[in-house]
Design an enzyme around this catalytic site. Sequence first.
Site, PDB file in Angstrom:
ATOM      1  N   GLY A 168     -80.484  77.161   0.903  1.00 48.93           N
ATOM      2  CA  GLY A 168     -79.178  76.513   0.935  1.00 48.93           C
ATOM      3  C   GLY A 168     -78.207  77.605   0.285  1.00 48.93           C
ATOM      4  O   GLY A 168     -77.020  77.276   0.231  1.00 48.93           O
ATOM      5  N   VAL A 182     -87.357  81.994   2.088  1.00 45.17           N
ATOM      6  CA  VAL A 182     -86.502  81.907   0.902  1.00 45.17           C
ATOM      7  C   VAL A 182     -87.012  81.252   0.006  1.00 45.17           C
ATOM      8  O   VAL A 182     -87.528  79.861   0.307  1.00 45.17           O
ATOM      9  CB  VAL A 182     -85.115  81.326   1.342  1.00 45.17           C
ATOM     10  CG1 VAL A 182     -84.260  81.444   0.126  1.00 45.17           C
ATOM     11  CG2 VAL A 182     -84.412  82.075   2.480  1.00 45.17           C
ATOM     12  N   TYR A 205     -83.075  79.534  14.239  1.00 47.36           N
ATOM     13  CA  TYR A 205     -82.747  80.797  15.018  1.00 47.36           C
ATOM     14  C   TYR A 205     -81.765  80.435  16.204  1.00 47.36           C
ATOM     15  O   TYR A 205     -80.824  81.432  16.633  1.00 47.36           O
ATOM     16  CB  TYR A 205     -84.095  81.284  15.461  1.00 47.36           C
ATOM     17  CG  TYR A 205     -84.901  81.846  14.575  1.00 47.36           C
ATOM     18  CD1 TYR A 205     -84.529  83.108  13.756  1.00 47.36           C
ATOM     19  CD2 TYR A 205     -86.062  81.403  13.782  1.00 47.36           C
ATOM     20  CE1 TYR A 205     -85.335  83.568  12.815  1.00 47.36           C
ATOM     21  CE2 TYR A 205     -86.708  81.768  12.828  1.00 47.36           C
ATOM     22  CZ  TYR A 205     -86.436  83.015  12.199  1.00 47.36           C
ATOM     23  OH  TYR A 205     -87.173  83.549  11.158  1.00 47.36           O
ATOM     24  N   GLY A 231     -77.445  80.732   1.249  1.00 46.92           N
ATOM     25  CA  GLY A 231     -77.051  81.904   1.811  1.00 46.92           C
ATOM     26  C   GLY A 231     -77.926  83.219   1.927  1.00 46.92           C
ATOM     27  O   GLY A 231     -77.569  84.094   2.380  1.00 46.92           O
ATOM     28  N   LEU A 262     -89.535  85.095   7.696  1.00 49.97           N
ATOM     29  CA  LEU A 262     -88.307  85.013   7.195  1.00 49.97           C
ATOM     30  C   LEU A 262     -88.598  83.917   6.183  1.00 49.97           C
ATOM     31  O   LEU A 262     -88.750  82.602   6.644  1.00 49.97           O
ATOM     32  CB  LEU A 262     -87.131  84.972   7.869  1.00 49.97           C
ATOM     33  CG  LEU A 262     -85.934  85.080   7.318  1.00 49.97           C
ATOM     34  CD1 LEU A 262     -84.662  85.593   8.159  1.00 49.97           C
ATOM     35  CD2 LEU A 262     -85.365  83.924   6.363  1.00 49.97           C
ATOM     36  N   ARG A 302     -79.292  78.664  16.031  1.00 42.98           N
ATOM     37  CA  ARG A 302     -77.730  78.664  15.716  1.00 42.98           C
ATOM     38  C   ARG A 302     -77.155  80.222  15.609  1.00 42.98           C
ATOM     39  O   ARG A 302     -76.124  80.353  15.466  1.00 42.98           O
ATOM     40  CB  ARG A 302     -77.842  77.992  14.366  1.00 42.98           C
ATOM     41  CG  ARG A 302     -77.602  76.558  14.331  1.00 42.98           C
ATOM     42  CD  ARG A 302     -77.275  75.975  12.942  1.00 42.98           C
ATOM     43  NE  ARG A 302     -78.089  76.268  11.752  1.00 42.98           N
ATOM     44  CZ  ARG A 302     -79.394  75.605  11.573  1.00 42.98           C
ATOM     45  NH1 ARG A 302     -79.647  74.502  12.296  1.00 42.98           N
ATOM     46  NH2 ARG A 302     -80.058  76.078  10.497  1.00 42.98           N
TER      47      ARG A 302
END
Length: 170
Positions: free
Chosen positions: A101, A95, A141, A103, A93, A143
């Site tokens: 940051g 980004v 993860y 979303g 995963l 969280r």
Amino acid sequence: METLNTVRPLAENDDRASFDCGRASLNGWFQRNAWRNQMTGVSRTYVLPDPTQPQQIRGYVTLAAGEIRREFLPKSQQRNMPDPMPIVLLGQLAVDVAHQGSGVSKVLLAATFTFAVHVSKTIGSFALVTHPLDDNARAFYQRWGFSTLEPDPQQAMYIRIRDLEASGVQ
């Protein structure tokens, strides 16, 4: 605003070359292996595209079928279970740094939860499992409800499908 509906399968013409999450290993895998694995059925990569430039990728997640050894689970979850246990593997995963940051990871992980529950209803699966690359990923993860498989030498993390369903994931 991105939603689960905007997460889609990787397409051949998606711009993988300019994707940069800040980690060479994740960038390289996405650029070199994601499409080939998609075509051979080894894994599935889902992307969150930029709404104004659909070939620009804000983030991606990769899923595959997998298994874990029953002995890696807490004793209370081992009874009368097969060995090995079928799972959905969350392989990567990532980004893009320009969107960290914002979303994007939340949207990708929510989509992953939905996919994992769907797979479980179709073919059966005990859990969604991942192998965090570092302590920051491990904390991320955690969280989201993942627990560490303590006996596993790789210290994989998992969240049971039944717990996803109990939280309302469909």
